[in-house]
Enzyme design. Structure first.
Site, PDB file in Angstrom:
ATOM      1  N   GLN A  54      22.319   4.497  72.927  1.00 49.32           N
ATOM      2  CA  GLN A  54      22.730   4.077  74.275  1.00 49.32           C
ATOM      3  C   GLN A  54      23.361   5.241  75.037  1.00 49.32           C
ATOM      4  OE1 GLN A  54      21.971   1.119  75.604  1.00 49.32           O
ATOM      5  NE2 GLN A  54      23.068   1.417  77.518  1.00 49.32           N
ATOM      6  N   LYS A  86      20.502  -6.522  74.619  1.00 47.32           N
ATOM      7  CA  LYS A  86      19.293  -6.042  73.945  1.00 47.32           C
ATOM      8  C   LYS A  86      19.192  -6.655  72.547  1.00 47.32           C
ATOM      9  CE  LYS A  86      19.420  -1.732  76.585  1.00 47.32           C
ATOM     10  NZ  LYS A  86      19.666  -0.282  76.601  1.00 47.32           N
ATOM     11  N   ASP A 128      12.660   4.054  73.842  1.00 43.72           N
ATOM     12  CA  ASP A 128      13.211   4.250  75.189  1.00 43.72           C
ATOM     13  C   ASP A 128      12.251   5.062  76.070  1.00 43.72           C
ATOM     14  OD1 ASP A 128      15.727   3.200  75.948  1.00 43.72           O
ATOM     15  OD2 ASP A 128      16.780   4.568  74.596  1.00 43.72           O
TER      16      ASP A 128
END
Ligand code: GUN
Length: 287
Positions: free
Chosen positions: A93, A49, A116
């Site tokens: 994460q 990412k 997200d």
């Protein structure tokens, strides 16, 4: 003839287009990564990412935290990033250590920085078909893959194997929207579904998002079905480790009309959508 849907290529085009838009900006979108502990898979995902940010010109900041960090310390960091004008997206994460509540973490992130798409406000917006929030990256990536392959879902029966909050549930909500290219008929199947095979065999589009290597075999498919493989499973055989999907590609591929490979299908799209969401967040705060 089976057509491969090349997610790597489609994602690369999206990244190039983002790069050229970001180059023209006077200030840059910023994305903060928070990673707790030493899970190698999580480190590998965050690394990919961050590489995506670097390539597209998105400023990124990383916070690698000890496994034993307290929940409060993590929430304080998120609050600080919520207020930081250089940061437009915050990504914590998953999975988190057991002593930290994922619900608290997600709800502490300002929904306007939740690139997200996990915050209840954004989940609600996705369900309502509102476009001023953030769609979760993997389902959003699947929509864009289907669009790029010119697959109109109107009236098609999509069967989703898996009901996670990150993929299965939001994907179904997005596909049933009354919008061009969507308008699908959606069935969810999961570990408690009776006769899962029977449902899968009725699918025009079968989405496998259960996290079990090679779960989907030929016997699951209607001839000519479109198969979307969301799985990222590490398997080791003869001391060699490789990533395989939830679909047994070799077994099914000559039976479907379209299929996404693993790797190189849905995975690269998830990252591309994260970068797009960060750019969108930047634009929304500039208004
Ligand atoms: N863990 C696995 N996939 C994801 C994702 O898309 N976002 C976050 N934050 N964690 C993940």
């Amino acid at each position: 003839m089976t057509e491969l849907i090349d997610g790597k290529q489609i994602a690369s085009e999206i990244r190039l287009s983002l790069k050229s838009k970001i180059e023209k900006l006077t200030s840059k979108p910023g994305l903060a990564f928070i990673l707790i502990g030493n899970d190698p898979a999580s480190h590998a995902y965050v690394k990919m990412k961050k590489k995506g940010c670097l390539e597209t010109g998105i400023h990124s900041e990383s916070f690698f935290l000890d496994q034993n960090i307290t929940e409060q310390e993590l929430l304080d960091l998120i609050q600080k990033l919520n207020k930081d004008p250089k940061i437009h997206g915050i990504l914590v994460q998953q999975p988190l250590p057991n002593h930290i509540s994922s619900k608290k973490v997600i709800e502490t992130i300002n929904a306007k920085k939740d690139v997200d798409g996990f915050h209840p406000i954004n989940v609600g917006k996705a369900l309502l078909g509102e476009e001023d929030g953030f769609f979760p990256c993997t389902p959003f990536g699947i929509l864009r893959l289907l669009k790029a392959a010119n697959i109109d879902l109107t009236g098609k029966h999509v069967v989703i194997i898996g009901r996670s909050n990150i993929v299965g549930k939001p994907l179904g909500a997005m596909l049933i929207q009354k919008k061009p290219f969507l308008n699908a008929t959606v069935t969810y199947v999961h570990s408690k579904t009776k006769d899962l095979h029977m449902h899968c065999k009725m699918a025009d589009v079968l989405v496998a998002a259960i996290g079990i290597a090679h779960f989907v075999k030929k016997s699951f498919l209607k001839p000519g079905a479109i198969v979307i493989d969301v799985g990222i499973n590490r398997v080791t055989s003869e001391e060699k480790s490789r990533i395989v999907g939830d679909v047994d590609f070799d077994d099914v591929h000559d039976m479907c009309s379209y299929i996404t490979p693993v790797p190189g299908g849905v995975g690269p799209m998830t990252i591309a959508m994260l970068l797009e969401n960060t750019y969108k967040s930047f634009l929304m705060t500039c208004d």
